[in-house]
Scaffold this active site. Structure first.
Site, PDB file in Angstrom:
ATOM      1  N   LYS A 108     -41.745 -82.948  15.842  1.00  0.00           N
ATOM      2  CA  LYS A 108     -43.018 -83.194  15.128  1.00  0.00           C
ATOM      3  C   LYS A 108     -43.212 -82.301  13.900  1.00  0.00           C
ATOM      4  O   LYS A 108     -43.666 -82.755  12.859  1.00  0.00           O
ATOM      5  CB  LYS A 108     -44.199 -82.996  16.075  1.00  0.00           C
ATOM      6  CG  LYS A 108     -44.359 -84.078  17.127  1.00  0.00           C
ATOM      7  CD  LYS A 108     -45.562 -83.719  17.994  1.00  0.00           C
ATOM      8  CE  LYS A 108     -45.948 -84.789  18.939  1.00  0.00           C
ATOM      9  NZ  LYS A 108     -47.194 -84.462  19.656  1.00  0.00           N
ATOM     10  N   ALA A 120     -54.901 -74.698  21.162  1.00  0.00           N
ATOM     11  CA  ALA A 120     -54.804 -74.917  19.713  1.00  0.00           C
ATOM     12  C   ALA A 120     -53.338 -75.090  19.319  1.00  0.00           C
ATOM     13  O   ALA A 120     -52.899 -74.618  18.285  1.00  0.00           O
ATOM     14  CB  ALA A 120     -55.454 -73.766  18.959  1.00  0.00           C
TER      15      ALA A 120
HETATM   16  N1  NAP Z   1     -52.411 -87.841  26.499  1.00  0.00           N
HETATM   17  C1  NAP Z   1     -51.660 -87.842  25.411  1.00  0.00           C
HETATM   18  O1  NAP Z   1     -51.522 -88.875  24.722  1.00  0.00           O
HETATM   19  C2  NAP Z   1     -50.996 -86.554  24.940  1.00  0.00           C
HETATM   20  C3  NAP Z   1     -50.536 -86.452  23.617  1.00  0.00           C
HETATM   21  C4  NAP Z   1     -49.960 -85.242  23.193  1.00  0.00           C
HETATM   22  C5  NAP Z   1     -49.823 -84.173  24.089  1.00  0.00           C
HETATM   23  N2  NAP Z   1     -50.255 -84.328  25.377  1.00  0.00           N
HETATM   24  C6  NAP Z   1     -50.139 -83.193  26.325  1.00  0.00           C
HETATM   25  O2  NAP Z   1     -50.864 -82.105  25.781  1.00  0.00           O
HETATM   26  C7  NAP Z   1     -50.319 -80.865  26.205  1.00  0.00           C
HETATM   27  C8  NAP Z   1     -50.146 -79.932  24.997  1.00  0.00           C
HETATM   28  O3  NAP Z   1     -49.225 -80.538  24.102  1.00  0.00           O
HETATM   29  P1  NAP Z   1     -48.940 -79.895  22.655  1.00  0.00           P
HETATM   30  O4  NAP Z   1     -48.029 -80.833  21.959  1.00  0.00           O
HETATM   31  O5  NAP Z   1     -50.217 -79.511  22.014  1.00  0.00           O
HETATM   32  O6  NAP Z   1     -48.139 -78.571  23.059  1.00  0.00           O
HETATM   33  P2  NAP Z   1     -48.014 -77.186  22.224  1.00  0.00           P
HETATM   34  O7  NAP Z   1     -48.116 -77.430  20.773  1.00  0.00           O
HETATM   35  O8  NAP Z   1     -46.815 -76.520  22.779  1.00  0.00           O
HETATM   36  O9  NAP Z   1     -49.335 -76.339  22.661  1.00  0.00           O
HETATM   37  C9  NAP Z   1     -49.466 -75.853  23.984  1.00  0.00           C
HETATM   38  C10 NAP Z   1     -50.854 -75.241  24.164  1.00  0.00           C
HETATM   39  O10 NAP Z   1     -50.972 -74.780  25.520  1.00  0.00           O
HETATM   40  C11 NAP Z   1     -51.198 -73.354  25.535  1.00  0.00           C
HETATM   41  N3  NAP Z   1     -50.493 -72.760  26.661  1.00  0.00           N
HETATM   42  C12 NAP Z   1     -49.224 -73.048  27.058  1.00  0.00           C
HETATM   43  N4  NAP Z   1     -48.907 -72.282  28.122  1.00  0.00           N
HETATM   44  C13 NAP Z   1     -49.991 -71.490  28.393  1.00  0.00           C
HETATM   45  C14 NAP Z   1     -50.281 -70.502  29.360  1.00  0.00           C
HETATM   46  N5  NAP Z   1     -49.380 -70.149  30.284  1.00  0.00           N
HETATM   47  N6  NAP Z   1     -51.502 -69.913  29.352  1.00  0.00           N
HETATM   48  C15 NAP Z   1     -52.432 -70.254  28.411  1.00  0.00           C
HETATM   49  N7  NAP Z   1     -52.216 -71.200  27.455  1.00  0.00           N
HETATM   50  C16 NAP Z   1     -51.010 -71.813  27.450  1.00  0.00           C
HETATM   51  C17 NAP Z   1     -50.676 -72.868  24.196  1.00  0.00           C
HETATM   52  O11 NAP Z   1     -51.268 -71.618  23.895  1.00  0.00           O
HETATM   53  P3  NAP Z   1     -50.569 -70.632  22.803  1.00  0.00           P
HETATM   54  O12 NAP Z   1     -50.965 -71.175  21.447  1.00  0.00           O
HETATM   55  O13 NAP Z   1     -51.153 -69.303  23.087  1.00  0.00           O
HETATM   56  O14 NAP Z   1     -49.097 -70.715  23.033  1.00  0.00           O
HETATM   57  C18 NAP Z   1     -51.118 -74.015  23.278  1.00  0.00           C
HETATM   58  O15 NAP Z   1     -52.502 -73.953  23.003  1.00  0.00           O
HETATM   59  C19 NAP Z   1     -49.001 -81.229  26.927  1.00  0.00           C
HETATM   60  O16 NAP Z   1     -49.261 -81.201  28.297  1.00  0.00           O
HETATM   61  C20 NAP Z   1     -48.727 -82.653  26.469  1.00  0.00           C
HETATM   62  O17 NAP Z   1     -48.007 -83.387  27.436  1.00  0.00           O
HETATM   63  C21 NAP Z   1     -50.854 -85.473  25.804  1.00  0.00           C
END
Ligand code: NAP
Length: 262
Positions: free
Chosen positions: A71, A133
């Site tokens: 992405k 975020a």
């Molecule tokens: N329903 C849908 O259509 C859809 C679409 C897209 C994504 N999703 C889901 O959304 C979720 C996030 O995706 P993303 O693409 O945004 O991922 P990303 O860019 O990797 O962001 C992950 C987020 O989770 C936080 N995080 C991860 N591990 C953590 C922990 N142990 N403790 C506290 N915070 C934690 C991160 O905090 P930091 O910034 O501090 O690392 C960040 O805010 C995933 O589960 C994905 O499958 C769903």
């Protein structure tokens, strides 16, 4: 029926087996009367730039959905990207324009907002707590800022991310009332979990139970499991809940429309 007239769309990812987008988007192409087929394309990060040039050279290529780990890289490869994609720094859908250039957008936020509205939840006058975020969280924050909500609180483990994000958002949306916090407190109309916490059953809750008790509606973006620990806790506390699947369902229609918009 695939014929010589059929156009090709792709979803690019690594790994690829888990993706559910082709089976959701292909029926939408058909409903829209488009002779386009989306196929999974397994591309590693190292091979992306070579594959990118090849996709551009395919004359009957319509566009693609982009997911992990491409992405952010794709945001830099596109010839043109939306304001949302610029602010978030990521692209999750690309269309090939009539003059052969690639235009990218990120629809996670628009998809989440459409999912809320489809379930009768209108965030317009709401005070919202967004937890997370990362890519999806930032896109959702952009969609809330563009739509106009009463107040946005963004909580994140790494506090610099929501602080920077709010600065970028307020440059485009000066009326946005927002703050970044590391530990949320207070009352909220809507809580949105945009972290990856909840995908594994052993994950801790993304916020304290006392925060959940102070929110009217609790929404997930995680799709698997459908009932995360956060949603179960919220339901047990008598809160209204909103599943992550609504976001993907609405986003698939938006992705199909965007790919065919060229
Ligand atoms: N329903 C849908 O259509 C859809 C679409 C897209 C994504 N999703 C889901 O959304 C979720 C996030 O995706 P993303 O693409 O945004 O991922 P990303 O860019 O990797 O962001 C992950 C987020 O989770 C936080 N995080 C991860 N591990 C953590 C922990 N142990 N403790 C506290 N915070 C934690 C991160 O905090 P930091 O910034 O501090 O690392 C960040 O805010 C995933 O589960 C994905 O499958 C769903």
């Amino acid at each position: 029926m695939i014929t010589g007239n059929t156009k090709i769309a792709a979803i690019i990812a690594d790994p690829i087996k888990q993706v559910k987008t082709p089976q959701m988007v292909n029926p939408i192409f058909e409903e829209l009367g488009s002779d386009t087929l989306m196929v999974p394309v397994h591309v590693s990060a190292d091979d992306l730039s070579g594959v990118w040039s090849s996709l551009k050279a395919i004359k009957n290529f319509e566009g693609m959905v982009v997911t992990v780990p491409h992405k952010t890289t794709v945001a830099g490869l596109c010839d043109e990207i939306s304001e949302a994609a610029q602010i978030v720094g990521a692209v999750n859908v690309v269309t090939k324009t009539a003059n052969g250039t690639f235009k990218g957008d990120i629809l996670d936020g628009e998809g989440f907002l459409a999912g809320l509205l489809s379930q009768g939840i209108d965030p317009k006058d709401m005070s919202v707590l967004l937890v997370g975020a990362g890519g999806a969280g930032s896109a959702i924050a952009y969609a809330f800022a563009k739509y106009g909500i009463k107040h946005l609180t963004i909580a994140n483990r790494t506090i610099s991310k929501p602080q920077d994000l709010i600065n970028r958002l307020q440059a485009s949306f000066p009326d946005l009332k927002a703050e970044a916090v590391s530990k949320p407190e207070g009352q909220f109309d809507l809580l949105v979990n945009a972290t990856s916490l909840g995908m594994d059953e052993n994950d801790p809750l993304p916020v304290e139970e006392s925060v959940i008790a102070n929110c009217d509606t609790v929404a997930e973006i995680i799709m698997k499991p459908q009932m995360t620990r956060l949603l179960q806790t919220a339901q047990d506390q008598g809160r209204k809940i909103h599943f992550g699947e609504h976001m993907l369902k609405c986003q698939c229609k938006q992705m199909a429309d965007f790919i065919l918009s060229n």
